[in-house]
Design an enzyme around this catalytic site. Structure first.
Site, PDB file in Angstrom:
ATOM      1  N   HIS A  94      -2.539  -5.730   4.295  1.00 21.89           N
ATOM      2  CA  HIS A  94      -1.908  -4.463   3.928  1.00 21.89           C
ATOM      3  C   HIS A  94      -2.852  -3.693   3.014  1.00 21.89           C
ATOM      4  O   HIS A  94      -3.543  -4.289   2.179  1.00 21.89           O
ATOM      5  CB  HIS A  94      -0.623  -4.667   3.116  1.00 21.89           C
ATOM      6  CG  HIS A  94       0.483  -5.363   3.820  1.00 21.89           C
ATOM      7  ND1 HIS A  94       0.948  -5.001   5.057  1.00 21.89           N
ATOM      8  CD2 HIS A  94       1.269  -6.398   3.429  1.00 21.89           C
ATOM      9  CE1 HIS A  94       1.961  -5.784   5.388  1.00 21.89           C
ATOM     10  NE2 HIS A  94       2.171  -6.651   4.424  1.00 21.89           N
TER      11      HIS A  94
ATOM     12  N   HIS B 185       2.629 -12.074  -1.461  1.00 20.67           N
ATOM     13  CA  HIS B 185       2.774 -10.733  -2.042  1.00 20.67           C
ATOM     14  C   HIS B 185       4.233 -10.314  -2.099  1.00 20.67           C
ATOM     15  O   HIS B 185       5.058 -10.709  -1.269  1.00 20.67           O
ATOM     16  CB  HIS B 185       1.941  -9.701  -1.287  1.00 20.67           C
ATOM     17  CG  HIS B 185       2.234  -9.621   0.186  1.00 20.67           C
ATOM     18  ND1 HIS B 185       1.735 -10.539   1.073  1.00 20.67           N
ATOM     19  CD2 HIS B 185       2.967  -8.741   0.916  1.00 20.67           C
ATOM     20  CE1 HIS B 185       2.145 -10.223   2.292  1.00 20.67           C
ATOM     21  NE2 HIS B 185       2.911  -9.134   2.234  1.00 20.67           N
TER      22      HIS B 185
ATOM     23  N   HIS C 117       0.927 -13.655   5.320  1.00 18.70           N
ATOM     24  CA  HIS C 117       0.594 -13.573   6.746  1.00 18.70           C
ATOM     25  C   HIS C 117      -0.891 -13.309   6.891  1.00 18.70           C
ATOM     26  O   HIS C 117      -1.573 -12.967   5.912  1.00 18.70           O
ATOM     27  CB  HIS C 117       1.416 -12.472   7.437  1.00 18.70           C
ATOM     28  CG  HIS C 117       1.636 -11.260   6.582  1.00 18.70           C
ATOM     29  ND1 HIS C 117       0.601 -10.449   6.201  1.00 18.70           N
ATOM     30  CD2 HIS C 117       2.754 -10.744   6.008  1.00 18.70           C
ATOM     31  CE1 HIS C 117       1.078  -9.470   5.448  1.00 18.70           C
ATOM     32  NE2 HIS C 117       2.396  -9.631   5.284  1.00 18.70           N
TER      33      HIS C 117
ATOM     34  N   GLU D  97       6.264 -12.914   0.753  1.00 22.59           N
ATOM     35  CA  GLU D  97       5.788 -13.426   2.043  1.00 22.59           C
ATOM     36  C   GLU D  97       4.272 -13.486   2.068  1.00 22.59           C
ATOM     37  O   GLU D  97       3.594 -12.985   1.153  1.00 22.59           O
ATOM     38  CB  GLU D  97       6.276 -12.508   3.178  1.00 22.59           C
ATOM     39  CG  GLU D  97       5.725 -11.085   3.043  1.00 22.59           C
ATOM     40  CD  GLU D  97       6.183 -10.125   4.140  1.00 22.59           C
ATOM     41  OE1 GLU D  97       7.255 -10.332   4.725  1.00 22.59           O
ATOM     42  OE2 GLU D  97       5.430  -9.158   4.396  1.00 22.59           O
TER      43      GLU D  97
ATOM     44  N   CYS E 152       2.049   2.017   3.211  1.00 27.97           N
ATOM     45  CA  CYS E 152       1.500   0.705   3.565  1.00 27.97           C
ATOM     46  C   CYS E 152       0.847   0.805   4.932  1.00 27.97           C
ATOM     47  O   CYS E 152       1.502   1.081   5.934  1.00 27.97           O
ATOM     48  CB  CYS E 152       2.605  -0.354   3.573  1.00 27.97           C
ATOM     49  SG  CYS E 152       2.005  -1.992   4.049  1.00 27.97           S
TER      50      CYS E 152
HETATM   51 MN    MN Z   1       3.681  -8.261   4.079  1.00 28.62          MN
END
Ligand code: MN
Length: 164
Positions: free
Chosen positions: A74, A108, A70, A68, A122
């Site tokens: 992270h 990622h 975004h 994904e 995370c």
């Molecule tokens: Mn993610």
């Protein structure tokens, strides 16, 4: 609502096997249709007074997180085992205590090796945008790099019905 933060205990003891007292152990995003396999989530810190969340994810041997991207970031620290990590167009082997930064809009995915779980902390924004999944064109562009193609093959082969 403001009382919710007040009842969070100031100490949660570590239990055995990467569990923590009073922290729910959940299958990751079960049921939302995103392709992932054999991964669990524990939210360790989530408090409206702190604009971030710290989670512990664990991927079972041979499992993987969703591929994904975004806008939110992270910050990842490996706490258990080893695996492979795709960040943008780079594939890395990661192991204990390695740190991985995933910048905005970088594709990622993390994959555990076949013989050991991959556990990692995370850190993420508490207010965050919805993850995007790759289109067929995105996957073709990613696969143009042979290393990335080989990496993706690991998760694509394992979940063919979810990647068609
Ligand atoms: Mn993610």
């Amino acid at each position: 609502m403001s009382d919710r933060a007040a009842i969070v205990p100031s100490l949660r003891r570590a239990g055995s096997d990467f569990r923590w007292d009073g922290v729910d152990h959940l299958p990751y995003k079960a049921g939302d249709g995103a392709p992932f396999r054999a991964i669990s989530r524990q939210t360790l810190f989530s408090d409206p007074r702190l604009q971030a969340e710290l989670r512990y994810f664990e991927i079972e041997p041979g499992g993987f997180s969703t591929l994904e991207r975004h806008e939110h970031m992270h910050a990842v620290m490996v706490l258990r085992g080893q695996g492979l990590c795709l960040v943008g167009t780079s594939v890395h082997m990661v192991s204990l205590h390695d740190l991985v930064t995933i910048p905005p809009f970088a594709w990622h995915q993390l994959q555990a090796t076949a013989d050991a779980p991959l556990g990692f902390l995370c850190l993420v924004n508490s207010a965050r945008d919805r993850p995007q999944l790759p289109s067929a064109d995105d996957l073709s562009a990613l696969r143009a790099d042979p290393l990335v193609a080989a990496f993706l093959e690991g998760s694509m082969k394992a979940a063919p019905s979810r990647c068609g």
